[in-house]
Write an enzyme that holds these catalytic residues in place. Structure first.
Site, short mmCIF file in Angstrom:
data_model
loop_
_atom_site.label_atom_id
_atom_site.label_comp_id
_atom_site.label_asym_id
_atom_site.label_seq_id
_atom_site.Cartn_x
_atom_site.Cartn_y
_atom_site.Cartn_z
N GLY A 113 -1.90 -5.57 -2.61
CA GLY A 113 -2.81 -6.48 -3.28
C GLY A 113 -2.06 -7.36 -4.26
N ASN A 157 -9.98 1.94 -3.90
CA ASN A 157 -9.42 1.24 -2.75
C ASN A 157 -10.34 1.48 -1.57
OD1 ASN A 157 -7.79 0.07 -0.75
ND2 ASN A 157 -6.68 1.99 -0.41
N GLY A 158 -10.81 0.41 -0.95
CA GLY A 158 -11.69 0.54 0.21
C GLY A 158 -12.85 -0.42 0.12
N TYR A 189 0.37 -2.58 9.88
CA TYR A 189 0.66 -3.73 9.03
C TYR A 189 0.73 -3.43 7.54
CZ TYR A 189 -0.03 -8.25 6.72
OH TYR A 189 0.09 -9.33 5.90
#
Length: 502
Positions: A28, A102-103, A259
């Site tokens: 991020g 996170n999510g 990724y």
């Protein structure tokens, strides 16, 4: 996608949290924040930008305490431009809680309505993370009336949270008078791991999105936090762990391995670098079946993520491996940059094609994935402009045909180049002479070869099967509409809050 970290230490942790956020920066780049606690006071600073740009010396000095949490943000829900949606979040009742997530939740509207009409709690942003925090706070309030000890109180609240919340969530939080809490959703979609180190003052614990953050600042990896499991570390460094979900089942997001995650991380027992080598093996076999190898002179990666895939593919096929594109490391990752125009422009800024490696050669380019096609189209054009005779393209991931609703920014199906297009049509769109996608079953095997205990994955962006079972077209339409917000520009947010514990 975001990166989160929490450290319960025996000495000031502000520098350790900062350093670990640097190690998670790839997850991020939109905003960063740190919240620490000392003597029942929280201190917090958060702002837009890279970690190195957000925190100045004066900000770090304003973050005292032996425990702290941090987050680097990549927005998928809410607004990327409002600083009050950067994390950590804070709520004052019950006890005082700082919170990083996170999510992405899949029932935030339902929860928001319940919180307002039933639980009488106010949500001040469009962020689903603030919704999740308030569900946690409300259940903690209810559990506090049951005369439970601290671990039982916290685990009771998280069990209730799991029953109300759907989606992907890995969380770390601090509760005044209690300590640090971390938990993972019942499907284990987003990663979260536990580490520790022994100091002369006692044991210190750390939780983080990826193992690289632990090892990079001297902690030892202990284990992954299981799906549905919660960890509680009290203020005297005692650790409790408990399974809080009724039917936990590991379904990690397979895109982490393709990724997002750093290659030197190990997630759910699988080293990401080794997983990418395996992807190269399986992709090589399909390339051998579908492309004219006799006409391919060299294999080239699109740096950096696809490099191990391309290396292993070239070795398995006996083809020459070369680096034709040189990356400018001071330009951000294109996939997580907001806005198509910004992404397109940054491709040319990020990569430079060396003519000496392309001139009069037939090239097989290997990339990690093809999402919108912006990067792929520009790169094929650059290869031809540098003198390539033929440009073939291979993707380490299958065709991305569906939005991901668990934390990856894919706002509409129409933005995905493979949506409603055949492989040949995508090949024409990106201007290549041939295109090969990894098969989904081969991608799964590439990860399962390294950890056979993983029986299933979240592969929704490839097959449209959402593991939470609650996604329909109406949900996808609402998600698309929520992504277009006018931008506002304001500076950092600094808070110092005194909260009396019981």
């Amino acid at each position: 996608m975001c990166g989160i970290v929490g450290i319960s230490g025996t000495s000031p942790v502000n520098q350790l949290v900062y350093d670990s956020l640097l190690l998670l920066q790839h997850r991020g780049q939109d905003a960063a924040g740190i919240a620490t606690t000392q003597d029942n006071h929280f201190s917090m600073f958060k702002s837009h930008g890279l970690v190195r740009d957000v925190f100045r010396t004066r900000n770090m000095r304003s973050l005292p305490g032996n425990a702290g949490i941090g987050q680097v943000r990549y927005p998928t829900a809410g607004s990327s431009d409002r600083i009050d949606e950067a994390q950590p979040f804070y709520v004052n009742a019950p006890f005082g809680i700082t919170f990083a997530h996170n999510g992405n939740l899949t029932n935030p509207d339902e929860l928001r309505e319940q919180l307002f009409r039933v639980d009488r709690r106010h949500i001040n942003t469009n962020s689903d993370s603030e919704v999740l925090l308030n569900v946690f706070a409300h259940e903690l309030q209810l559990a506090s009336d049951k005369n439970l000890d601290k671990p039982a109180l916290i685990f009771s609240a998280i069990r209730a949270l799991h029953r109300r919340v759907r989606g992907a969530y890995a969380v770390v939080a601090q509760i005044t008078g209690f300590g640090m809490v971390a938990f993972r959703d019942p499907n284990g979609i987003r990663p979260l791991c536990l580490g520790q180190q022994i100091t002369e003052n006692g044991i210190e614990y750390m939780v983080a999105s990826e193992s690289v953050a632990l090892e990079g600042i001297g902690f030892h990896f202990v284990r992954d936090i299981a799906p549905g499991e919660a960890i509680f570390i009290d203020e005297t460094s005692h650790l409790w762990a408990e399974q809080c979900a009724d039917n936990p089942k590991l379904n990690p997001c397979i895109f982490e391995y393709v990724y997002f995650a750093r290659p030197d991380s190990t997630i759910d027992g699988v080293n990401v670098y080794n997983a990418r080598l395996k992807m190269g093996e399986y992709l090589a076999d399909k390339v051998a079946r579908e492309l004219p190898l006799e006409y391919i002179d060299v294999v080239m990666p699109i740096p950096d993520t696809s490099r191990p895939v391309a290396m292993e593919l070239a070795a398995r096929l006996g083809l020459e491996y070369r680096e034709g594109f040189i990356k400018n490391r001071y330009v951000g990752r294109t996939f997580i940059m907001p806005g198509q125009a910004v992404r397109k422009k940054s491709v040319r800024q990020k990569l430079n094609a060396m003519g000496v490696e392309f001139k009069d050669k037939s090239i097989l380019l290997v990339d990690d994935s093809i999402v919108r096609g912006t990067t792929s189209r520009e790169i094929v054009d650059m290869a031809r402009a540098a003198g390539a005779k033929k440009v073939y393209f291979a993707s380490a991931a299958p065709a991305v045909r569906f939005p991901n609703v668990y934390g990856i920014d894919m706002p509409t199906q129409q933005e995905l180049i493979a949506h409603d297009r055949s492989v040949q049509e995508v090949c024409q769109e990106i201007g290549a002479d041939g295109l090969v996608y990894q098969d989904l079953e081969d991608l799964k095997k590439a990860v399962q070869d390294l950890n056979p205990d993983i029986k299933s994955f979240d592969t929704s962006c490839f097959d449209g099967i959402y593991v939470t079972g609650d996604i329909d077209q109406a949900y996808l339409d609402r998600l698309s509409a929520s992504r277009n917000k006018d931008k506002e520009s304001i500076g950092g947010m600094s808070m110092n809050m005194g909260i009396a514990s019981e």
